[in-house]
Design a protein around this motif. Structure first.
Motif, mmCIF file in Angstrom:
data_model
loop_
_atom_site.group_PDB
_atom_site.id
_atom_site.type_symbol
_atom_site.label_atom_id
_atom_site.label_comp_id
_atom_site.label_asym_id
_atom_site.label_seq_id
_atom_site.Cartn_x
_atom_site.Cartn_y
_atom_site.Cartn_z
ATOM 1 N N UNK A 185 0.839 -1.203 0.000
ATOM 2 C CA UNK A 185 0.000 0.000 0.000
ATOM 3 C C UNK A 185 0.880 1.262 0.000
ATOM 4 N N UNK A 186 0.446 2.251 -0.717
ATOM 5 C CA UNK A 186 1.181 3.514 -0.817
ATOM 6 C C UNK A 186 0.436 4.592 -0.043
ATOM 7 N N UNK A 187 0.918 4.950 1.140
ATOM 8 C CA UNK A 187 0.225 5.979 1.922
ATOM 9 C C UNK A 187 0.382 7.373 1.309
ATOM 10 N N UNK A 188 -0.679 8.157 1.409
ATOM 11 C CA UNK A 188 -0.639 9.525 0.880
ATOM 12 C C UNK A 188 0.468 10.339 1.539
ATOM 13 N N UNK A 189 0.744 10.113 2.794
ATOM 14 C CA UNK A 189 1.802 10.874 3.478
ATOM 15 C C UNK A 189 3.151 10.681 2.791
ATOM 16 N N UNK A 190 3.395 9.502 2.278
ATOM 17 C CA UNK A 190 4.651 9.235 1.575
ATOM 18 C C UNK A 190 4.662 9.931 0.213
ATOM 19 N N UNK A 191 3.544 9.887 -0.477
ATOM 20 C CA UNK A 191 3.432 10.578 -1.765
ATOM 21 C C UNK A 191 3.660 12.075 -1.582
ATOM 22 N N UNK A 192 3.063 12.650 -0.569
ATOM 23 C CA UNK A 192 3.209 14.099 -0.366
ATOM 24 C C UNK A 192 4.653 14.459 0.001
ATOM 25 N N UNK A 193 5.315 13.615 0.785
ATOM 26 C CA UNK A 193 6.746 13.854 1.081
ATOM 27 C C UNK A 193 7.565 13.848 -0.206
ATOM 28 N N UNK A 194 7.280 12.880 -1.060
ATOM 29 C CA UNK A 194 8.009 12.771 -2.328
ATOM 30 C C UNK A 194 7.750 14.005 -3.207
ATOM 31 N N UNK A 195 6.489 14.390 -3.325
ATOM 32 C CA UNK A 195 6.137 15.499 -4.205
ATOM 33 C C UNK A 195 6.662 16.843 -3.708
ATOM 34 N N UNK A 196 6.886 16.985 -2.425
ATOM 35 C CA UNK A 196 7.509 18.221 -1.929
ATOM 36 C C UNK A 196 8.899 18.400 -2.510
ATOM 37 N N UNK A 197 9.593 17.316 -2.758
ATOM 38 C CA UNK A 197 10.949 17.374 -3.298
ATOM 39 C C UNK A 197 10.975 17.278 -4.823
ATOM 40 N N UNK A 198 10.071 16.502 -5.388
ATOM 41 C CA UNK A 198 10.140 16.180 -6.811
ATOM 42 C C UNK A 198 8.772 16.309 -7.469
ATOM 43 N N UNK A 199 8.264 17.505 -7.512
ATOM 44 C CA UNK A 199 6.931 17.750 -8.046
ATOM 45 C C UNK A 199 6.826 17.379 -9.522
ATOM 46 N N UNK A 200 7.924 17.418 -10.250
ATOM 47 C CA UNK A 200 7.904 17.143 -11.686
ATOM 48 C C UNK A 200 7.743 15.662 -12.006
ATOM 49 N N UNK A 201 7.866 14.794 -11.010
ATOM 50 C CA UNK A 201 7.805 13.349 -11.230
ATOM 51 C C UNK A 201 6.380 12.841 -10.994
ATOM 52 N N UNK A 202 5.822 12.217 -12.000
ATOM 53 C CA UNK A 202 4.476 11.642 -11.881
ATOM 54 C C UNK A 202 4.556 10.374 -11.032
ATOM 55 N N UNK A 203 3.654 10.226 -10.072
ATOM 56 C CA UNK A 203 3.610 9.058 -9.205
ATOM 57 C C UNK A 203 2.399 8.218 -9.581
ATOM 58 N N UNK A 204 2.638 6.927 -9.822
ATOM 59 C CA UNK A 204 1.560 6.006 -10.162
ATOM 60 C C UNK A 204 1.553 4.887 -9.142
ATOM 61 N N UNK A 205 0.402 4.711 -8.499
ATOM 62 C CA UNK A 205 0.236 3.655 -7.509
ATOM 63 C C UNK A 205 -0.272 2.406 -8.229
ATOM 64 N N UNK A 206 0.560 1.367 -8.325
ATOM 65 C CA UNK A 206 0.187 0.144 -9.013
ATOM 66 C C UNK A 206 -0.284 -0.955 -8.077
#
Length: 75
Positions: free
Chosen positions: A49-70
């Motif tokens: 499972x991919x928690x939203x808190x982890x996605x938001x941490x990632x996007x704070x640093x790398x907003x240009x990278x698209x994240x796909x939860x598979x």
């Protein structure tokens, strides 16, 4: 390594992503900012499972990278 090898797609599990972010956040600000991932375009998270808190941490640093939860119920 990802920058040197011009990685554009990163397929990983959320636990490894969390570990990588933890280490990046431990670096001094100037060193962490000097680690660009400008070639990375897509982050695929699978296997857990991919928690939203982890996605938001990632996007704070790398907003240009698209994240796909598979991750899904079929795994």
């Amino acid at each position: 390594t990802m920058q040197e090898r011009a990685v554009t797609v990163w397929d990983t599990v959320p636990s490894w992503l969390r570990l990588c972010l933890d280490r990046l956040e431990e670096l001094p600000e100037e060193l962490g900012a000097a680690l660009p991932l400008d070639r990375l375009r897509l982050l695929l998270a699978t296997g857990e499972p991919l928690p939203w808190s982890l996605v938001s941490r990632w996007l704070r640093r790398h907003r240009q990278v698209r994240v796909v939860n598979l991750y899904s119920q079929t795994e």
